[in-house]
Enzyme design. Sequence first.
Site, PDB file in Angstrom:
ATOM      1  N   HIS A 169      77.233 -10.657  25.221  1.00  0.00           N
ATOM      2  CA  HIS A 169      76.432 -11.874  25.139  1.00  0.00           C
ATOM      3  C   HIS A 169      74.944 -11.646  24.916  1.00  0.00           C
ATOM      4  CE1 HIS A 169      75.252 -15.913  26.361  1.00  0.00           C
ATOM      5  NE2 HIS A 169      74.357 -15.338  27.086  1.00  0.00           N
ATOM      6  N   ASP A 170      74.448 -10.596  25.286  1.00  0.00           N
ATOM      7  CA  ASP A 170      73.059 -10.265  24.990  1.00  0.00           C
ATOM      8  C   ASP A 170      72.947  -8.825  24.293  1.00  0.00           C
ATOM      9  OD1 ASP A 170      70.489 -10.582  25.103  1.00  0.00           O
ATOM     10  OD2 ASP A 170      70.242 -10.037  27.282  1.00  0.00           O
ATOM     11  N   LEU A 171      73.421  -8.650  23.039  1.00  0.00           N
ATOM     12  CA  LEU A 171      73.263  -7.342  22.434  1.00  0.00           C
ATOM     13  C   LEU A 171      71.773  -7.086  21.683  1.00  0.00           C
ATOM     14  CD1 LEU A 171      74.863  -4.869  21.471  1.00  0.00           C
ATOM     15  CD2 LEU A 171      75.334  -5.956  19.506  1.00  0.00           C
TER      16      LEU A 171
END
Length: 239
Positions: A169-171
């Site tokens: 979700h938050d690479l």
Amino acid sequence: MPIIHQKHGIGHHTLVNTHYLSSVDTDVFSPEYWYSQKAVIGEAKGRGTTLLLKTPENQNWVLRHYRRGGLIGKLLYDQFLYAGLSRTRPFMELNLLEDMQKQGLNVPVGVAAQVRRSGMIYRADLITVRIPDARELHQVIQEEALDEDIWLEVGRAIRKMHDVQVYHHDLNVKNIMLDNAGQVWIIDFDRCAQRQASGWKKTNLERLRRSFEKERRRTATYHWEQHDWNTLMVGYRHG
């Protein structure tokens, strides 16, 4: 690794990795408990404070209390809508970490997760094993330029995650770690899950590229250039 579910009362549940804990005393999720034991050896700032712990057994753990970000976080802070235990953030994250561990990915090992529900709202915590001798990629490239081999390994690590259909979700550059042996680790799997198809993989990579560009604009010294991204993508494409 054997994961067991424990119930501690109405609305209070934990998952425990029995390799580290035979059962869980819920004090282990309390910052006050660890401070009283003089076991807090550092803090990492994000949406809230994540505690770095040294246990009496000389293990290095990370304790994170789940918090909301953005505008809604100013109102609800650490409250989440309950839609079933299996869909709570810490239970999903710990189970996903366990699955990725089994498939040989370099990700944190889950120790324990806690959910405390009150009506339709829950609050939650997660303990993981701290990755030894590792720093954020963001920190490293502020200090030095990386060899081509490291950028290739970063690309391969992301490809390996995508090959097992895990959406991050938050690479971003702060959720990729490098250890002293040159191994690449990916962290922070809150709101991540296995997905079907492949269209989202390009979006994942674009998000990562934007994070490099943003940090380069706001950081005085930043050893990241277009050719580094190109090398990362070679590693990704060839897996």
